[in-house]
Design a protein around this motif. Structure first.
Motif, mmCIF file in Angstrom:
data_model
loop_
_atom_site.group_PDB
_atom_site.id
_atom_site.type_symbol
_atom_site.label_atom_id
_atom_site.label_comp_id
_atom_site.label_asym_id
_atom_site.label_seq_id
_atom_site.Cartn_x
_atom_site.Cartn_y
_atom_site.Cartn_z
ATOM 1 N N VAL A 287 47.510 -20.170 -22.399
ATOM 2 C CA VAL A 287 47.464 -19.306 -23.577
ATOM 3 C C VAL A 287 47.608 -20.156 -24.850
ATOM 4 C CG1 VAL A 287 48.702 -17.487 -24.828
ATOM 5 C CG2 VAL A 287 48.205 -17.214 -22.388
ATOM 6 N N ALA A 288 48.507 -21.108 -24.825
ATOM 7 C CA ALA A 288 48.704 -21.969 -25.997
ATOM 8 C C ALA A 288 47.416 -22.727 -26.304
ATOM 9 C CB ALA A 288 49.853 -22.943 -25.741
ATOM 10 N N ARG A 289 46.789 -23.228 -25.258
ATOM 11 C CA ARG A 289 45.562 -23.989 -25.451
ATOM 12 C C ARG A 289 44.447 -23.102 -26.012
ATOM 13 N NH1 ARG A 289 42.776 -28.725 -22.937
ATOM 14 N NH2 ARG A 289 40.596 -28.307 -23.457
ATOM 15 N N ALA A 290 44.358 -21.872 -25.507
ATOM 16 C CA ALA A 290 43.313 -20.946 -25.972
ATOM 17 C C ALA A 290 43.518 -20.612 -27.446
ATOM 18 C CB ALA A 290 43.320 -19.679 -25.130
ATOM 19 N N LEU A 291 44.776 -20.373 -27.831
ATOM 20 C CA LEU A 291 45.055 -20.012 -29.229
ATOM 21 C C LEU A 291 44.746 -21.177 -30.168
ATOM 22 C CD1 LEU A 291 48.356 -17.982 -28.717
ATOM 23 C CD2 LEU A 291 46.141 -17.062 -29.461
ATOM 24 N N GLY A 295 36.589 -22.481 -32.286
ATOM 25 C CA GLY A 295 35.424 -21.683 -31.898
ATOM 26 C C GLY A 295 35.800 -20.475 -31.057
ATOM 27 N N ARG A 296 34.828 -19.668 -30.707
ATOM 28 C CA ARG A 296 35.035 -18.475 -29.906
ATOM 29 C C ARG A 296 33.758 -18.111 -29.160
ATOM 30 N NH1 ARG A 296 37.027 -14.069 -33.719
ATOM 31 N NH2 ARG A 296 38.291 -15.787 -34.433
ATOM 32 N N PRO A 297 33.830 -17.330 -28.089
ATOM 33 C CA PRO A 297 35.066 -16.921 -27.410
ATOM 34 C C PRO A 297 35.571 -17.994 -26.433
ATOM 35 C CG PRO A 297 33.156 -15.847 -26.396
ATOM 36 C CD PRO A 297 32.629 -16.732 -27.491
ATOM 37 N N ILE A 298 36.895 -18.025 -26.267
ATOM 38 C CA ILE A 298 37.517 -18.877 -25.246
ATOM 39 C C ILE A 298 37.810 -17.970 -24.051
ATOM 40 C CG2 ILE A 298 39.481 -20.383 -24.715
ATOM 41 C CD1 ILE A 298 37.790 -21.379 -27.098
ATOM 42 N N VAL A 299 37.348 -18.339 -22.881
ATOM 43 C CA VAL A 299 37.584 -17.509 -21.697
ATOM 44 C C VAL A 299 38.829 -17.995 -20.971
ATOM 45 C CG1 VAL A 299 36.691 -16.906 -19.408
ATOM 46 C CG2 VAL A 299 35.162 -16.846 -21.393
ATOM 47 N N LEU A 300 39.785 -17.082 -20.760
ATOM 48 C CA LEU A 300 40.940 -17.375 -19.904
ATOM 49 C C LEU A 300 40.650 -16.721 -18.554
ATOM 50 C CD1 LEU A 300 44.029 -16.715 -22.222
ATOM 51 C CD2 LEU A 300 43.298 -18.905 -21.280
ATOM 52 N N ARG A 320 51.308 -10.549 -20.967
ATOM 53 C CA ARG A 320 52.701 -10.691 -21.401
ATOM 54 C C ARG A 320 52.836 -11.894 -22.347
ATOM 55 N NH1 ARG A 320 56.993 -8.863 -18.669
ATOM 56 N NH2 ARG A 320 55.816 -8.726 -16.744
ATOM 57 N N GLU A 321 52.194 -12.982 -21.957
ATOM 58 C CA GLU A 321 52.301 -14.203 -22.759
ATOM 59 C C GLU A 321 51.541 -14.065 -24.080
ATOM 60 O OE1 GLU A 321 54.238 -16.594 -22.545
ATOM 61 O OE2 GLU A 321 53.384 -18.148 -23.840
ATOM 62 N N LEU A 322 50.349 -13.422 -24.040
ATOM 63 C CA LEU A 322 49.584 -13.222 -25.279
ATOM 64 C C LEU A 322 50.394 -12.380 -26.264
ATOM 65 C CD1 LEU A 322 45.997 -12.537 -23.877
ATOM 66 C CD2 LEU A 322 46.609 -14.392 -25.446
ATOM 67 N N ILE A 433 36.101 -22.750 -21.183
ATOM 68 C CA ILE A 433 36.662 -21.950 -20.088
ATOM 69 C C ILE A 433 37.949 -22.612 -19.633
ATOM 70 C CG2 ILE A 433 36.356 -21.337 -17.645
ATOM 71 C CD1 ILE A 433 33.421 -20.770 -18.277
ATOM 72 N N ILE A 434 39.007 -21.816 -19.525
ATOM 73 C CA ILE A 434 40.299 -22.337 -19.068
ATOM 74 C C ILE A 434 40.672 -21.584 -17.793
ATOM 75 C CG2 ILE A 434 42.733 -22.647 -19.659
ATOM 76 C CD1 ILE A 434 41.814 -22.548 -22.663
ATOM 77 N N GLU A 435 40.820 -22.291 -16.696
ATOM 78 C CA GLU A 435 41.190 -21.662 -15.438
ATOM 79 C C GLU A 435 42.705 -21.535 -15.379
ATOM 80 O OE1 GLU A 435 37.600 -22.939 -12.459
ATOM 81 O OE2 GLU A 435 39.272 -24.347 -12.607
ATOM 82 N N VAL A 436 43.204 -20.302 -15.203
ATOM 83 C CA VAL A 436 44.640 -20.054 -15.335
ATOM 84 C C VAL A 436 45.288 -19.821 -13.977
ATOM 85 C CG1 VAL A 436 46.380 -18.744 -16.593
ATOM 86 C CG2 VAL A 436 44.046 -18.841 -17.469
#
Ligand SMILES: [Zn+2]
Length: 470
Positions: A287-291, A295-300, A320-322, A433-436
């Motif tokens: 979440v920290a990395r996405a914020l 650019g956009r959109p960032i996919v979590l 919850r984290e967002l 893209i960030i794989e969570v």
């Protein structure tokens, strides 16, 4: 030429405590007879491919039953028996048949049975006898088993994950079946089950070990003696002995060739087994990395909460984290399907839109097929928009965001509940893209699952396993 047509498709996550009962099938699809042809004709599905090819080849279809439900826990005995008995009764009533086309999954686990598809194909074989050929399409996630191979003439596994070749496989199965009926080919199969249990995370076919295997398979298929090669990555969240990688090679009457090619693929799979191990980013990190990303959109990608793998789909850890990163809270959402995907969240928001949840797939998967999410609401919670749906369905198509009036391209962050399928449509639009690694029943961290019945040793549960691939 008369071809029997039926579909029974379910991917069973035996770790889920949500039984897949008749209501779950009715929510997704349970239909009979000619309506099947009208619904699936022209769609990007196996049935769509089968129907198109059969009509083009001048065959008469005898449609029986089409049944599918969102992946979840074991299929209840009563709905399983209902669909099976309906199929068998229709077969008996069908009169003379030249061939049978079945659209199955390969990872269906009914109550009291390990291998649903093996049981179905064997039962169909008993009715039609040895002379009527049976061709079956299976999902890339099928857990290949002995009975499927013994009782079908042809198995055609999807070759892609995201599954963008379903219609193509339906066409192929139909064309090959007709060649068998016309005695132009004589399918002869070999198969291997190396002790590998690939988690979903690195099963994608765009890159990685499955690409490597399918590149080799594609080369093998150039030989006119080779009818088809299917490499099933398998479905690891089914705690049955047969779960895991499966290799199936079918040639035109050449057992030695089939065996040799199957061995080559088996050896390659084993050599590269470590590439299947997958690690995603912890929730806070992601979440920290996405914020912070440009650019956009960032996919979590909430990989472990993929309803397409039997997970709940209402997991709350990323939300919850967002919200923790900048919002307030007061009503209760999510975490209600089971207790494996984070607790329900109390939030305060305003309802932006309400809809009946009907949309049409516009992405590269199931193109043109209508989807139903049930009553759907969009909740605005400060800067976070939450799409709340009734029927569990994987976020594999941006249309599922667009149809409620949200432009996915305009959002900073998109959280998708999907392991790999989202990539077909979201990769082209995502800035990053960030794989969570949030908790869930489709997690690629297999050490989190309490396996009891799977054959051991098996990689990567037993990381130091020594095995002679042959
Ligand atoms: Zn699949």
């Amino acid at each position: 030429m008369r071809l029997f047509l039926a579909m029974l498709s379910h991917e069973t996550n035996t770790f889920s405590n949500v039984p897949t009962d008749r209501a779950q099938f009715e929510a997704r699809d349970l239909r009979y007879g000619g309506e099947i042809v009208e619904t699936y004709r022209g769609t990007g599905t196996c049935l769509g491919g089968m129907i198109g090819a059969a009509e083009r080849l001048g065959a008469t279809l005898v449609p029986s039953v089409a049944a599918t439900a969102s992946p979840a826990g074991r299929v209840t005995r009563d709905i399983y028996e209902h669909v099976k008995q309906r199929m068998l009764a229709d077969l008996q009533a069908a009169g003379r048949l030249d061939g049978v086309l079945l659209d199955l999954h390969g990872a269906m686990v009914p109550e009291g049975l390990d291998d649903g598809e093996g049981d179905i194909i064997a039962a169909v074989r008993r009715v039609v006898g040895p002379a009527v050929p049976i061709a079956v399409t299976l999902d890339f996630h099928g857990n290949l088993g002995r009975d499927m191979i013994a009782h079908a003439d042809l198995l055609h596994g999807y070759k892609t994950y995201p599954h963008v070749d379903m219609a193509e496989r339906g066409v192929e199965a139909t064309e090959r079946l007709v060649q068998v009926i016309d005695r132009r080919i004589r399918p002869t199969a070999a198969w291997r089950k190396p002790p590998i249990l690939p988690p979903l995370g690195n099963q994608g076919t765009a890159r990685g070990p499955m690409r490597r295997l399918y590149d080799l398979a594609d080369t093998m298929e150039k030989d006119p003696k080779v009818i088809s090669v299917s490499i099933f990555a398998g479905f690891p969240y089914a705690d049955i002995p047969d779960a895991g990688l499966g290799i199936y090679v079918v040639t035109d009457d050449d057992q030695a060739l089939a065996e040799r090619l199957a061995s080559d693929l088996c050896r390659m799979a084993w050599e590269h087994r470590r590439e299947f191990v997958h690690t995603a980013r912890p929730v806070k990190d992601a979440v920290a990395r996405a914020l912070a990303a440009e650019g956009r959109p960032i996919v979590l990608a909430d990989m472990a909460d993929n309803t397409g793998g039997g997970a709940a789909g209402d997991g709350t850890e990323i939300l919850r984290e967002l919200l923790r990163m900048g919002a307030r809270v007061t009503l209760e959402i999510g975490g209600k399907v089971d207790d494996r995907h984070g607790a329900p969240l109390r939030v305060t928001g305003t309802v932006r839109t309400l809809s009946d949840g009907r949309f049409v797939h516009r992405g590269p998967m199931m193109t043109g097929l209508p989807g139903r999410l049930g009553a759907t609401a969009v909740l605005d919670i400060d800067d976070v928009k939450v799409i709340l749906i009734t029927y569990r369905w994987q976020t594999l198509d941006p249309e599922m965001i667009r149809f409620v009036g949200i432009d996915p391209l305009a959002e900073k962050i998109l959280v998708v509940k999907s392991t790999i399928h989202y990539r077909a449509a979201f990769e082209p639009i995502a800035k990053e893209i960030i794989e969570v690694d949030a908790p869930g029943l489709s997690s690629s961290n297999l050490a989190r699952f309490d396996f009891r019945r799977i054959r051991r040793p098996i990689f990567p549960l037993d990381p130091d396993l020594v095995y002679e691939a042959e």
